[in-house]
Design an enzyme around this catalytic site. Sequence first.
Site, PDB file in Angstrom:
ATOM      1  N   ASP A 264      42.947  23.453-111.444  1.00  0.00           N
ATOM      2  CA  ASP A 264      43.946  23.079-110.434  1.00  0.00           C
ATOM      3  C   ASP A 264      45.174  22.541-111.164  1.00  0.00           C
ATOM      4  OD1 ASP A 264      45.301  22.687-108.114  1.00  0.00           O
ATOM      5  OD2 ASP A 264      43.794  21.441-107.152  1.00  0.00           O
TER       6      ASP A 264
HETATM    7  C1  BGC Z   1      46.442  22.079-105.050  1.00  0.00           C
HETATM    8  C2  BGC Z   1      45.908  23.491-105.035  1.00  0.00           C
HETATM    9  C3  BGC Z   1      47.045  24.478-105.040  1.00  0.00           C
HETATM   10  C4  BGC Z   1      47.892  24.225-106.267  1.00  0.00           C
HETATM   11  C5  BGC Z   1      49.045  25.194-106.421  1.00  0.00           C
HETATM   12  C6  BGC Z   1      47.444  21.883-106.182  1.00  0.00           C
HETATM   13  O1  BGC Z   1      48.065  20.640-106.103  1.00  0.00           O
HETATM   14  O2  BGC Z   1      45.377  21.172-105.173  1.00  0.00           O
HETATM   15  O3  BGC Z   1      45.066  23.664-103.926  1.00  0.00           O
HETATM   16  O4  BGC Z   1      46.556  25.787-105.017  1.00  0.00           O
HETATM   17  O5  BGC Z   1      48.417  22.907-106.185  1.00  0.00           O
HETATM   18  O6  BGC Z   1      50.018  25.002-105.486  1.00  0.00           O
END
Ligand code: BGC
Length: 713
Positions: A264
């Site tokens: 993530d």
């Molecule tokens: C979130 C993810 C997301 C990623 C990209 C992160 O902060 O937890 O779910 O896909 O950002 O935007």
Amino acid sequence: MSEISKFENARRRASKLLEKMTLTEKIGQLSQFGTSIYSDDHKAFEDHFAEGKIGSYLTIRDRKRINEIQSELVEKSPNHIPALFADDVIHGYKTTFPIPLAQSCSWDPEMTEKCCAISAKEAYRDGIRWTFAPMVDIARDPRWGRIMEGYGEDTFLCRCFARAAVKGYQGNEIGEKDRLLSCMKHFIAYGAVVGGKDYNSVDMSMQQLYDIYLPPFREGIDAGAATVMTAFNDLNGVPSTANKMLLTDILRKELGFKGFVVSDDGAVEELVNHGYAENEGDAGKKAFNAGVDMLMSGDIFNDHFPEFVKNGEISEEKINESVLSILTMKFLIGLMDDWKVDENEDTAFFAPEHLSAARESAEHSFVLLENDGVLPLGKHDKIALVGPMARNKRDVMGPWECVGEEERTVTVEEGLKRVFPETKISVCEGCDLETDDISGICEAVEIAKSADLVIVAVGQRHGTVGEAASTTRLRLTPPQETLINEVSKLGKPVVLLLFCGRPLVLTEYRDKANAILCVWYPGTETGNAVANVLSGKHNPSGRLTASFPVTEGQIPVYYNFFSTGRPAVGIQRFEAKYNDCQIEPLYPFGYGKSYTEFLYEDIKLSSDKMTEDGVIDISFTVRNTGKHDGYEIVQLYVRDLVASRVRPVKELKGFKKVFVKAGESKRETISLKAKELAFCHTDMTFSVEKGDFKLWVAKNALDNSNEFDFRVV
Ligand code: BGC
């Protein structure tokens, strides 16, 4: 070509390419970048293009720029490998669908499959090839803002939606035109953060993990999910992003996941804050060696891995494996052969069939919480529409709206005026969603005074739910509460339209309205869907998939809690209960009203016994005894009465959404497979235990009216 041979063919081509790549270029394939790399400081990244240090991009929402980046990358990088463009296509790309929690309330995975397919098509036409969805985290705590992004509190239901969403995004096999690679997230147990505080720790038994949190991932992987994203949280003290047991032993070896894992965003460097890594290099190494293939986002892998390979802390073989998985996907989706995006093709965005699917999915997601008969709306000369959601275009799209266009949103006012052309509809917002300003409330009350009926459209601002939006107060803002109070004193019929992304505490609003319709965040077609449901053109059929608490102090409150030694049956003081509040939620899982009444009749079990691999068919007649056609959602719950581990008081094991015309009836069947009764034992084995069970054919998780016994022999 069959899927297997397509996959093998892609892998073969990827292996050949791999042989030609330098270590730097290989590590580049494992690195994803955000928007800044190409926009603000292009020159500073020239070496990235020249050395092939970029494997993927996230959230670049402009196909012209995507084409520019690709052509530069393909031209300049040593092996001419295009990047994989990803985005959070979560409930729509341009056409915005209801938020996932709302979609789950439709209990209609097929409809979600369709919404995901449409979202994929629109995103594909804009150059996106990979979505960070579906989020299949079970959420039992409405304080956690991301509850809006998943499919509710129940594992069985979430499994159905996980499969549907993966199929919707990816199609029948990876590589179809107008489809995206999906990404199951967040691995794992992110929804169980202590206190509902985002990014917090998770401490749970492995049995709980296997029974409640893992099955949706297993289901999505069986359905072919191409990628998986790690979670920010630690699990039992080991951050998920560097957790070898999770990412390698469980995900790859046990679940058989064959795609690639992306961290993530920021989760790798955060290992330092967790106190699990000394510095970002150490963090990158720990994450990669645990099973992360691609870094979201930045240069940690590029900067540190060459050295780690040299000194043996990371093996080149392992890097090859990760690169191979990523390249295989690039070949499979045809990106290696054709990366160019058609910049003039606009027919998919907001296509009429996309808008009608958005409207239909919204109508099916609304949950009628209260109704004394005021709905559906009869003939009214004058309706007052008050509240900050009356003309709202932005918040009603919900968080994670991707590139949804606010101007395209149909407001509640517009929808009502279309459906009730003869009625005089006066509108006054009265207050906004954010401030404490109550100066407009008098005017709203004035227009309400001269109306026959008042619709109060209230809710939560879009930014109060979603990521980093945990909260302890699950209520409307004070001015909106004042508006409801003042309007309710007028003695007019009041319909409360509630826009939200999580269960709220509605205890104090309940007696102030004749009807409450929870519409979540419906998306582009908000006003049309709301008007169709209020008018009765569509009879509301949504059922809650997350319990609504009586008060915040009840949280977590979910239906499938374990049997205790002192169940709250009200015979003595020393019971598992609260002394100042009921233990049941205000509105339970599975709950929702309709404009009609349904009776369940003639319920028959094909047998009251089954073997460990057997099936019992439960057949029943659903009779619509009211005056409106409608959908009913029949729910099947079971309880394992005696087992080697304590079992939940009830578990959903099946459901059927049935359309029955007014005055008619339909015979339906739900099959209960014994293997659905399996659970994780103390020694981590997984099987069904013989013995006695109870079964309910029910309208919601608290409905005990149709109870049966059966035995696994
Ligand atoms: C979130 C993810 C997301 C990623 C990209 C992160 O902060 O937890 O779910 O896909 O950002 O935007």
